[in-house]
Design an enzyme around this catalytic site. Structure first.
Site, PDB file in Angstrom:
ATOM      1  N   HIS A 214     -16.948  37.610 -29.762  1.00 10.29           N
ATOM      2  CA  HIS A 214     -17.991  36.706 -30.453  1.00 10.29           C
ATOM      3  C   HIS A 214     -17.701  36.304 -32.300  1.00 10.29           C
ATOM      4  O   HIS A 214     -18.896  36.341 -32.819  1.00 10.29           O
ATOM      5  CB  HIS A 214     -18.629  38.037 -30.553  1.00 10.29           C
ATOM      6  CG  HIS A 214     -19.838  38.479 -29.257  1.00 10.29           C
ATOM      7  ND1 HIS A 214     -20.781  37.908 -28.142  1.00 10.29           N
ATOM      8  CD2 HIS A 214     -19.295  39.391 -28.644  1.00 10.29           C
ATOM      9  CE1 HIS A 214     -20.787  39.258 -27.147  1.00 10.29           C
ATOM     10  NE2 HIS A 214     -19.474  40.223 -27.248  1.00 10.29           N
TER      11      HIS A 214
ATOM     12  N   SER B  28      -6.762  14.420 -47.763  1.00 10.23           N
ATOM     13  CA  SER B  28      -7.702  13.860 -48.179  1.00 10.23           C
ATOM     14  C   SER B  28      -7.722  12.590 -49.453  1.00 10.23           C
ATOM     15  O   SER B  28      -7.149  12.408 -49.905  1.00 10.23           O
ATOM     16  CB  SER B  28      -9.161  14.537 -48.528  1.00 10.23           C
ATOM     17  OG  SER B  28      -9.785  14.015 -48.793  1.00 10.23           O
TER      18      SER B  28
ATOM     19  N   ASN C 192       1.109  -0.993   0.027  1.00 12.47           N
ATOM     20  CA  ASN C 192      -0.292  -0.577   0.607  1.00 12.47           C
ATOM     21  C   ASN C 192       0.814   1.258  -0.418  1.00 12.47           C
ATOM     22  O   ASN C 192      -0.005   2.427  -0.600  1.00 12.47           O
ATOM     23  CB  ASN C 192      -0.864  -0.263   1.198  1.00 12.47           C
ATOM     24  CG  ASN C 192      -1.927  -0.971   1.299  1.00 12.47           C
ATOM     25  OD1 ASN C 192      -2.048  -1.653  -0.068  1.00 12.47           O
ATOM     26  ND2 ASN C 192      -2.472  -1.195   2.038  1.00 12.47           N
TER      27      ASN C 192
ATOM     28  N   GLU D 219      -7.033  19.331 -34.812  1.00 16.14           N
ATOM     29  CA  GLU D 219      -7.963  18.421 -34.758  1.00 16.14           C
ATOM     30  C   GLU D 219      -7.336  17.717 -33.601  1.00 16.14           C
ATOM     31  O   GLU D 219      -8.857  17.442 -32.689  1.00 16.14           O
ATOM     32  CB  GLU D 219      -8.999  18.273 -35.877  1.00 16.14           C
ATOM     33  CG  GLU D 219      -9.378  19.200 -36.857  1.00 16.14           C
ATOM     34  CD  GLU D 219      -9.266  18.484 -37.744  1.00 16.14           C
ATOM     35  OE1 GLU D 219     -10.591  17.782 -38.074  1.00 16.14           O
ATOM     36  OE2 GLU D 219      -9.179  18.679 -38.593  1.00 16.14           O
TER      37      GLU D 219
ATOM     38  N   LYS E  25      -7.861  19.194 -50.936  1.00 18.14           N
ATOM     39  CA  LYS E  25      -7.743  19.245 -49.184  1.00 18.14           C
ATOM     40  C   LYS E  25      -6.480  19.039 -48.606  1.00 18.14           C
ATOM     41  O   LYS E  25      -5.278  18.436 -48.857  1.00 18.14           O
ATOM     42  CB  LYS E  25      -8.814  17.840 -48.666  1.00 18.14           C
ATOM     43  CG  LYS E  25      -9.949  18.123 -49.241  1.00 18.14           C
ATOM     44  CD  LYS E  25     -10.804  19.064 -48.597  1.00 18.14           C
ATOM     45  CE  LYS E  25     -11.103  18.167 -46.731  1.00 18.14           C
ATOM     46  NZ  LYS E  25     -12.001  18.845 -46.183  1.00 18.14           N
TER      47      LYS E  25
HETATM   48  N1  ARG Z   1      -1.596  -3.740  -7.756  1.00 18.70           N
HETATM   49  C1  ARG Z   1      -2.135  -2.227  -6.303  1.00 18.70           C
HETATM   50  C2  ARG Z   1      -2.807  -1.455  -6.666  1.00 18.70           C
HETATM   51  O1  ARG Z   1      -2.122  -0.629  -7.283  1.00 18.70           O
HETATM   52  C3  ARG Z   1      -0.757  -2.695  -5.689  1.00 18.70           C
HETATM   53  C4  ARG Z   1      -1.838  -2.266  -3.827  1.00 18.70           C
HETATM   54  C5  ARG Z   1      -1.748  -3.591  -3.680  1.00 18.70           C
HETATM   55  N2  ARG Z   1      -2.275  -3.544  -2.438  1.00 18.70           N
HETATM   56  C6  ARG Z   1      -3.372  -4.256  -2.085  1.00 18.70           C
HETATM   57  N3  ARG Z   1      -3.645  -4.532  -0.180  1.00 18.70           N
HETATM   58  N4  ARG Z   1      -3.894  -4.884  -2.370  1.00 18.70           N
HETATM   59  O2  ARG Z   1      -3.341  -0.760  -6.270  1.00 18.70           O
END
Ligand code: ARG
Length: 458
Positions: free
Chosen positions: A156, A277, A110, A290, A283
């Site tokens: 405008h 084109s 995490n 675009e 063209k």
């Molecule tokens: N692949 C996960 C993500 O992109 C990584 C973190 C995963 N953490 C977990 N507790 N499963 O978020």
């Protein structure tokens, strides 16, 4: 094969669930940041005596090898792995044995993924700033070349007052300078380290988060571990900055498209930045402009996508957040391509100053100057405005223009008119006289150019 996280469960998952869960197809982009983060983590663990110096050396050596091998192509990323973090750790353990299993001490995926993403986006932000500055330079150079080229300025989309093409271009430079400023500001809040937040609550190990943050070039650390793992403001902010930047490029594109049409013919795009084109031989299409205009919608979608993913997530990490990467990667890749194309397109376009001037001559865009002339002779502005309006109406009806209307005719509308009226309605004089700061007069445009060049020199 069982997952590295097999434990409570046997780690053997359904193939469909595996594919659904896997993020390696897009997070492998961050392999370099993942490995660099792990190297700093191993160094921190050893400096805090959580692992030995010899263990850290073996881990860091192993990681070096993996980095080199992925970069050279000797090691290909296994698309069946769950994500880049698991892949690197698995290869490390395969290569150096059990000591590799110590790397994940005092961290979690995490905080690891939050770290990798910040490192990756920090580089992206720098690249986007660099490309924006390159575009600013080119547009400023073109503005300088065209600081005396008169064209109609519009409101405008109706011809309003004469401006110079240089002044018009510098308006875009001002927007782009703000974009650079916004990106730099966004980078400050991005450059804060989440690593060491661990799963969500911090850790019982005596880690040194500041040591690790400094090794990775961060300015400071996230002070709340729950926020550290669940904050994606830095991605959202970056996409917001990119969205505004794309909006600017999109407006600029719209003008390029108009100006290069047969109706305007103010510019001609270089053959190298246009397409033909398949059926209409005459063209020459402004496809690049675009596409930039079109891709703006896509980038807004990226921003909206992540905002919507994040809006209902309770603290702290939830797997929803794996959906954060694709949009922000897409926004970065898109804006970088757009900036490159735009720079080339602007650098190579030809300015049709003759057509710009012709357009400026026919739309009574000097009518305000005619009114101002009477004001300077003593008439109140509202009355002067009315007289000028009557003259314009008469001219339109009779196929005349202000520049060549006879003095007798002028005098029929007001006795204050004298022969100096012709100077007052001369287009070049109208532009030259707009010397107010920020106006279209040459000295003002020169001031703008100098301002822009000073900022990007920093
Ligand atoms: N692949 C996960 C993500 O992109 C990584 C973190 C995963 N953490 C977990 N507790 N499963 O978020």
């Amino acid at each position: 094969m069982a997952k590295m996280w097999a434990g409570r469960t046997d780690g053997i998952t359904n193939k469909i669930a595996d594919d659904f869960n896997s993020s390696i197809s897009f997070d492998s982009k961050m392999y370099k940041q993942d490995i660099e983060g792990s190297m700093a983590h191993a160094a921190m663990l050893s400096s805090c005596n959580i692992i030995s110096g010899a263990e850290a050396d073996r881990i860091i050596d192993g990681l070096h090898g993996i980095l080199e091998d992925i970069s050279s192509g000797a090691l290909s990323i296994d698309e069946n792995a769950e994500d880049i973090h698991m892949f690197v750790e698995q290869v490390l353990t395969d290569r150096i044995g059990d000591v590799g299993k110590k790397l994940h001490t005092a961290r979690s995926r995490n905080d690891q993924v939050a770290l990798d993403l910040r490192l990756y986006l920090r580089e992206q932000t720098d690249e986007i700033i660099e490309k924006t500055v390159a575009l600013i330079k080119t547009v400023t150079d073109r503005a300088e070349e065209n600081k005396g080229v008169i064209m109609p300025g519009y409101t405008h989309l109706q011809r309003a007052q004469p401006v110079t093409f240089g002044h018009h271009l510098m308006a875009y430079v001002m927007m782009l300078l703000r974009d650079v400023d916004r990106l730099r500001d966004c980078r400050k809040r991005m450059n804060v380290s989440p690593i060491g937040s661990c799963a969500l609550a911090g850790t019982t190990y005596a880690t040194d988060r500041v040591f690790e943050a400094q090794k990775l070039g961060f300015d400071s650390i996230c002070l709340n571990s729950m926020d550290g793992v669940s904050d994606r403001d830095f991605s959202l902010e970056l996409m917001s900055c990119i969205s505004v930047l794309m909006m600017h490029l999109s407006r600029f594109s719209e003008e390029i498209i108009l100006w290069s049409s047969w109706e305007f013919k103010f510019i001609e795009l270089s053959d190298s930045f246009t397409t033909g084109s398949s059926i209409m031989p005459q063209k020459k299409n402004p496809d690049m402009a675009e596409l930039v205009r079109g891709k703006t919608g896509r980038v807004y979608g990226d921003l909206m996508g992540l905002l919507t993913v994040m809006k209902g997530i309770p603290l702290a990490y939830n797997k929803d957040m794996q959906e954060d990467k694709e949009p922000v990667f897409d926004a970065c890749d898109t804006v970088k391509m757009c900036l490159d194309v735009f720079e080339g397109m602007i650098a190579t376009l030809t300015v049709r100053s003759d057509n710009m001037r012709k357009a400026a001559q026919k739309g009574f865009i000097n009518a305000t100057d005619l009114a101002d002339y009477l004001v300077k002779k003593g008439l109140p502005f509202r009355s002067a405005y009315k007289v000028s309006g009557q003259i314009v109406a008469w001219c339109i009806k009779n196929g005349e223009v202000l520049e060549t209307l006879t003095l007798e005719k002028y005098k029929e509308f007001h006795e204050l008119f004298e022969s100096d009226v012709y100077e007052a309605v001369d287009l070049d004089v109208c532009v030259e006289k707009r010397i107010s700061r920020g106006g279209t007069g040459i000295s003002s445009v020169e001031e703008q150019i100098e301002y822009a060049r000073n900022i990007i020199r920093e």
